[in-house]
Design a protein around this motif. Structure first.
Motif, PDB file in Angstrom:
ATOM      1  N   UNK A  49       0.844  -1.187   0.000  1.00  0.00           N
ATOM      2  CA  UNK A  49       0.000   0.000   0.000  1.00  0.00           C
ATOM      3  C   UNK A  49       0.886   1.246   0.000  1.00  0.00           C
ATOM      4  N   UNK A  50       0.858   2.083  -1.060  1.00  0.00           N
ATOM      5  CA  UNK A  50       1.753   3.243  -1.108  1.00  0.00           C
ATOM      6  C   UNK A  50       1.506   4.251   0.003  1.00  0.00           C
ATOM      7  N   UNK A  51       0.270   4.368   0.470  1.00  0.00           N
ATOM      8  CA  UNK A  51      -0.007   5.301   1.563  1.00  0.00           C
ATOM      9  C   UNK A  51       0.635   4.802   2.855  1.00  0.00           C
ATOM     10  N   UNK A  52       0.541   3.502   3.123  1.00  0.00           N
ATOM     11  CA  UNK A  52       1.173   2.940   4.323  1.00  0.00           C
ATOM     12  C   UNK A  52       2.687   3.107   4.270  1.00  0.00           C
ATOM     13  N   UNK A  53       3.271   2.882   3.091  1.00  0.00           N
ATOM     14  CA  UNK A  53       4.716   3.063   2.937  1.00  0.00           C
ATOM     15  C   UNK A  53       5.106   4.518   3.171  1.00  0.00           C
ATOM     16  N   UNK A  54       4.298   5.437   2.630  1.00  0.00           N
ATOM     17  CA  UNK A  54       4.615   6.860   2.788  1.00  0.00           C
ATOM     18  C   UNK A  54       4.451   7.316   4.237  1.00  0.00           C
ATOM     19  N   UNK A  55       3.539   6.680   4.994  1.00  0.00           N
ATOM     20  CA  UNK A  55       3.372   7.035   6.407  1.00  0.00           C
ATOM     21  C   UNK A  55       4.617   6.676   7.204  1.00  0.00           C
ATOM     22  N   UNK A  56       5.243   5.554   6.864  1.00  0.00           N
ATOM     23  CA  UNK A  56       6.516   5.203   7.514  1.00  0.00           C
ATOM     24  C   UNK A  56       7.561   6.279   7.224  1.00  0.00           C
ATOM     25  N   UNK A  57       7.618   6.728   5.975  1.00  0.00           N
ATOM     26  CA  UNK A  57       8.544   7.793   5.615  1.00  0.00           C
ATOM     27  C   UNK A  57       8.215   9.082   6.357  1.00  0.00           C
TER      28      UNK A  57
END
Length: 408
Positions: free
Chosen positions: A50-58
């Motif tokens: 999920x790109x949103x989940x990945x971006x939240x980690x960032x």
């Protein structure tokens, strides 16, 4: 050259044992940081697509500059800077050991990864503020000496964080997902060991009964009353938002569009070390020639060009050239703004002004990460890499005009 001139030249060029220990501390820990930088998005992509989940980690990794950096400088200006750096190293090592345990036990999740990333970067807020305040105490405050010291320091850090660390992180992640985080923990312990050999420096004098809130306000007041430093901080804001916007989902673009492996992604990040080393070692004559303002604006434009190169190629080798440009730009902007702060700000305010500067320069960077994830989820993984250059060029053009009108 006269004997006096030769002595003066040696004084300018020899930075001393204290600087060498600081350099080794920063360089060793940066190897672990480079492994961490690659391993975090790899582990996030391993746990979810999920790109949103990945971006939240960032975004969690960038959030401490806003939430923690606000107070870190005021605390640094009340304590011995070396002790703050050692404590930050050891606490970050403990956080990473905890993450290693979660990964080994198959209990890791994007949320847990985000928490650890937040804690590690929170430690970095304290470490970096203390390190930048400590350096003038170690090498002095003369302009060329500081620029040279910062250039060598950031060149060494970038070699570790982008040349050695990322391939090591990608390779060790392929062997075991917990391994790169263990490497980073060991690097922090080694960094603390080198700092133990640096001569102790006293804590800055704090006015009696000055509250922490008043101390923070004093640092912000100094920054806000210096128009040039404030505009340089806004330039750093644009630089970091653009970078985070493109980088947030870069790992997904690299895997899907460039077809790189975990190790290959580490090699791509490592390419930026080439540009970083060159920029670090030529920073002194370059900044002397174009000035602090020109170096900062130029770095933003170079970053924009780098993302265009990476976005429009389907070949890892051409993307490699774009990462070389990214490394050069990042080192140049860092050397320029850090040297400007260290020359302009009194010692007793330096930690607070560094944190205030970084709150402005880095504080909104998580918004870039979130925006990158949203753009990627709607328009594809290439879109953030094309949106970032537009933002950077417009912002640098406006800020360049304002800087040209600002008093020096």
């Amino acid at each position: 050259m006269t004997v006096a001139g030769q002595t003066q030249q040696r004084t300018r060029t020899r930075l001393g044992r204290g600087f060498r220990l600081v350099w080794w501390s920063a360089s060793v820990s940066s190897v672990g940081d480079g492994a961490f930088t690659v391993a975090v998005p790899l582990l996030a992509a391993y746990l979810t697509r999920n790109p949103i989940a990945v971006s939240i980690v960032s975004a969690a990794a960038a959030a401490p500059w806003f939430l923690v950096g606000f107070w870190s400088g005021a605390i640094v200006d009340r304590l011995p800077r070396r002790a703050v750096m050692i404590t930050a190293d050891l606490l970050r090592a403990v956080s990473l050991v905890a993450l290693v345990g979660l990964v080994v036990l198959h209990a890791a999740s994007p949320a847990a990864l985000a928490v650890v990333a937040f804690l590690v970067v929170s430690g970095q807020c304290f470490f970096d503020a203390a390190a930048q305040a400590l350096l003038p105490q170690v090498v002095g405050r003369e302009g060329d000496t500081l620029t040279k010291a910062n250039g060598q320091l950031f060149a060494g850090e970038t070699v570790g964080s982008t040349l050695v660390g990322p391939p090591l992180g990608g390779y060790t992640f392929a062997l075991a997902p917990w391994a790169p985080f263990a490497v980073d923990a060991v690097s922090f312990v080694a960094s603390a060991g080198f700092l133990g050999g640096v001569r102790k420096t006293p804590a800055p004098e704090v006015p009696e009964r000055q509250s922490l809130r008043s101390a923070v306000r004093e640092g912000f007041a100094y920054l806000l009353h210096s128009r040039e430093l404030l505009l340089l901080a806004l330039c750093l804001t644009a630089y970091n938002v653009g970078y985070n916007l493109a980088y947030a989902t870069l790992v997904l673009f690299a895997k899907d569009s460039l077809g790189v492996s975990d190790f290959g992604f580490g090699l791509l990040i490592a390419a930026s070390a080439v540009g970083a080393v060159i920029a670090g070692w030529v920073a002194t004559p370059l900044v002397r020639r174009v000035g602090i303002r020109g170096a900062v604006i130029g770095a933003g434009v170079v970053q924009a060009a780098a993302w265009v190169v990476i976005a429009l190629t389907g070949t890892p080798w051409i993307a490699w050239a774009g990462f070389v440009l990214l490394g050069a730009a990042s080192t140049l902007v860092t050397v320029a703004v850090v040297s400007a702060r260290q020359q302009a700000v009194p010692n007793h305010l330096l930690g607070r002004v560094v944190s205030a500067f970084r709150l402005i320069g880095n504080g909104v960077a998580p918004l870039g990460s979130v925006a990158g994830g949203l753009i990627a989820s709607v328009a594809g993984f290439q879109a953030p890499l094309l949106a970032a250059p537009v933002l950077l060029v417009v912002a640098m053009a406006v800020l360049g005009i304002l800087l040209a009108r600002a008093p020096r």
